[in-house]
Each structure stands twice: as structure tokens, then as C-alpha cells.
Write a protein that holds these residues in place. Sequence first.
Motif, PDB file in Angstrom:
ATOM      1  N   HIS A 142       0.850  -1.190   0.000  1.00  0.00           N
ATOM      2  CA  HIS A 142       0.000   0.000   0.000  1.00  0.00           C
ATOM      3  C   HIS A 142       0.887   1.242   0.000  1.00  0.00           C
ATOM      4  N   GLN A 143       1.312   1.599  -1.189  1.00  0.00           N
ATOM      5  CA  GLN A 143       2.197   2.751  -1.339  1.00  0.00           C
ATOM      6  C   GLN A 143       1.374   4.027  -1.461  1.00  0.00           C
ATOM      7  N   GLY A 144       1.950   5.102  -1.030  1.00  0.00           N
ATOM      8  CA  GLY A 144       1.283   6.395  -1.121  1.00  0.00           C
ATOM      9  C   GLY A 144       1.931   7.265  -2.170  1.00  0.00           C
ATOM     10  N   ARG A 145       1.211   8.282  -2.575  1.00  0.00           N
ATOM     11  CA  ARG A 145       1.749   9.320  -3.453  1.00  0.00           C
ATOM     12  C   ARG A 145       1.629  10.632  -2.700  1.00  0.00           C
ATOM     13  N   ALA A 146       2.732  11.284  -2.483  1.00  0.00           N
ATOM     14  CA  ALA A 146       2.751  12.495  -1.668  1.00  0.00           C
ATOM     15  C   ALA A 146       2.641  13.745  -2.524  1.00  0.00           C
ATOM     16  N   PHE A 147       1.846  14.686  -2.031  1.00  0.00           N
ATOM     17  CA  PHE A 147       1.788  15.992  -2.666  1.00  0.00           C
ATOM     18  C   PHE A 147       1.665  17.056  -1.593  1.00  0.00           C
ATOM     19  N   THR A 148       2.073  18.256  -1.941  1.00  0.00           N
ATOM     20  CA  THR A 148       1.990  19.374  -1.013  1.00  0.00           C
ATOM     21  C   THR A 148       1.780  20.655  -1.799  1.00  0.00           C
ATOM     22  N   ILE A 149       1.246  21.642  -1.125  1.00  0.00           N
ATOM     23  CA  ILE A 149       1.159  22.987  -1.677  1.00  0.00           C
ATOM     24  C   ILE A 149       1.966  23.868  -0.734  1.00  0.00           C
ATOM     25  N   MET A 150       3.023  24.448  -1.263  1.00  0.00           N
ATOM     26  CA  MET A 150       3.967  25.195  -0.436  1.00  0.00           C
ATOM     27  C   MET A 150       3.788  26.699  -0.581  1.00  0.00           C
ATOM     28  N   ARG A 151       4.119  27.378   0.513  1.00  0.00           N
ATOM     29  CA  ARG A 151       4.175  28.841   0.544  1.00  0.00           C
ATOM     30  C   ARG A 151       5.617  29.244   0.793  1.00  0.00           C
ATOM     31  N   HIS A 152       5.924  30.487   0.496  1.00  0.00           N
ATOM     32  CA  HIS A 152       7.247  31.012   0.836  1.00  0.00           C
ATOM     33  C   HIS A 152       7.409  30.875   2.354  1.00  0.00           C
ATOM     34  N   PRO A 153       8.560  30.404   2.817  1.00  0.00           N
ATOM     35  CA  PRO A 153       8.722  30.132   4.261  1.00  0.00           C
ATOM     36  C   PRO A 153       8.474  31.340   5.166  1.00  0.00           C
TER      37      PRO A 153
ATOM     38  N   PHE B  14      -2.251  18.844 -10.392  1.00  0.00           N
ATOM     39  CA  PHE B  14      -2.693  17.779  -9.495  1.00  0.00           C
ATOM     40  C   PHE B  14      -3.807  16.961 -10.132  1.00  0.00           C
ATOM     41  N   LYS B  15      -4.759  17.632 -10.766  1.00  0.00           N
ATOM     42  CA  LYS B  15      -5.852  16.932 -11.455  1.00  0.00           C
ATOM     43  C   LYS B  15      -5.293  15.986 -12.516  1.00  0.00           C
ATOM     44  N   TYR B  16      -4.358  16.489 -13.295  1.00  0.00           N
ATOM     45  CA  TYR B  16      -3.767  15.676 -14.360  1.00  0.00           C
ATOM     46  C   TYR B  16      -3.024  14.470 -13.775  1.00  0.00           C
ATOM     47  N   TYR B  17      -2.180  14.719 -12.793  1.00  0.00           N
ATOM     48  CA  TYR B  17      -1.343  13.665 -12.215  1.00  0.00           C
ATOM     49  C   TYR B  17      -2.176  12.579 -11.533  1.00  0.00           C
ATOM     50  N   PHE B  18      -3.165  12.987 -10.745  1.00  0.00           N
ATOM     51  CA  PHE B  18      -3.958  12.036  -9.969  1.00  0.00           C
ATOM     52  C   PHE B  18      -5.204  11.535 -10.706  1.00  0.00           C
ATOM     53  N   GLY B  19      -5.507  12.133 -11.862  1.00  0.00           N
ATOM     54  CA  GLY B  19      -6.698  11.723 -12.599  1.00  0.00           C
ATOM     55  C   GLY B  19      -7.978  12.215 -11.972  1.00  0.00           C
ATOM     56  N   TRP B  20      -7.904  13.320 -11.231  1.00  0.00           N
ATOM     57  CA  TRP B  20      -9.085  13.887 -10.594  1.00  0.00           C
ATOM     58  C   TRP B  20      -9.977  14.515 -11.645  1.00  0.00           C
ATOM     59  N   GLU B  21     -11.280  14.414 -11.427  1.00  0.00           N
ATOM     60  CA  GLU B  21     -12.265  15.026 -12.323  1.00  0.00           C
ATOM     61  C   GLU B  21     -13.235  15.875 -11.504  1.00  0.00           C
ATOM     62  N   ASP B  22     -13.685  16.954 -12.111  1.00  0.00           N
ATOM     63  CA  ASP B  22     -14.691  17.790 -11.453  1.00  0.00           C
ATOM     64  C   ASP B  22     -16.015  17.036 -11.387  1.00  0.00           C
ATOM     65  N   LYS B  23     -16.574  16.905 -10.222  1.00  0.00           N
ATOM     66  CA  LYS B  23     -17.893  16.275 -10.046  1.00  0.00           C
ATOM     67  C   LYS B  23     -18.990  17.327 -10.020  1.00  0.00           C
ATOM     68  N   THR B  24     -18.607  18.551  -9.654  1.00  0.00           N
ATOM     69  CA  THR B  24     -19.543  19.659  -9.573  1.00  0.00           C
ATOM     70  C   THR B  24     -19.069  20.747 -10.523  1.00  0.00           C
ATOM     71  N   PRO B  25     -19.929  21.263 -11.379  1.00  0.00           N
ATOM     72  CA  PRO B  25     -19.507  22.332 -12.292  1.00  0.00           C
ATOM     73  C   PRO B  25     -18.922  23.528 -11.530  1.00  0.00           C
ATOM     74  N   PHE B  26     -17.830  24.056 -12.040  1.00  0.00           N
ATOM     75  CA  PHE B  26     -17.151  25.229 -11.507  1.00  0.00           C
ATOM     76  C   PHE B  26     -16.491  24.983 -10.145  1.00  0.00           C
TER      77      PHE B  26
END
Length: 146
Positions: free
Chosen positions: A33-44, A131-143
Motif C-alpha cells: 500500500h504505497q502512497g503518493r505524496a503531494f503538497t502545496i507550499m508557501r514562501h517560508p 494535481f488533477k492531471y497527475y492524480f486523474g481527478w475530475e470535477d464532479k460539480t460544475p465550476f
Amino acid sequence: QQSLEINLVNSGQIDVLVSNYFLAGSALFTPEHQGRAFTIMRHPIELAESLFHYRKSASWEISYRKKWKHWAFADYAKSDYYMANWMVRQLSGTMPNEDVDETHLEKAKQVLRRKILVGISSQWEETIRQFKYYFGWEDKTPFCSL
């Protein structure tokens, strides 16, 4: 620790694991059960300043510091409460009482390059697109932004 003890990752009960501590969070995964890590970073500095202002006003939080009410960010940055190079410490496994040098920075950068999909908070739209492209995420709700 509790997640490790109850074998949470192998339980089939989670799709996403959120942790502020990358090394501890990644230790929960197994070859099965491997994970895929992602983060959203800000300037420190932006991150440190934001956390400082939050912690001096969020009286409902355990991290609230009443005595900071009249402090400026510069006061905080000079105090023993400020932990310099927090992200480098987290990614390199360096303890708060240890000095940080270029080898720690290089290790942290290597972890980011090899193990984490990184987005930038100031580039939100592009980050979400990638992130959508990499993980294959799709919008379920318009906008919806996710």
C-alpha cells in the motif's frame, strides 16, 4: 503512532492521509500500500508570518500564545519560539536542537524532487491543474476548483 498501531493504511478505510510531518506520515505506507505524496507550499517567511498572526489571535487553539498579542513578527522571529528552517528540518529528519547546514538543505531538496509532487500556493490554478492531471481527478460539480 496510533495509525501505525491500528494498521490504518492496510485497512482499506482511507483514500487520503493528511500529515504535517512527511517522514512520520510516509512511514505508515508499505510495499503493498504505497502512497503518493503531494503538497502545496508557501514562501517560508509568508508561512511563518501567517502562523505567527494566527497563533496570537486563535484563543481556541492549543498553540495560542496570549503574550504574543502585542508582539511584531520581528519580535517573534528573534525569540526562542521561532524555529528557523522548519521545512528543511521536517524533510531531512533534523531535530530542533540541531544546527542546520547545506547538507540538510540538499537532503530536503532531494526528498522534494524524488518523493513529493509540489504545488505553489501563489500559483493555485496551475497547481490544481497539475494535481488533477497527475492524480486523474475530475470535477464532479460544475465550476468546482477541485
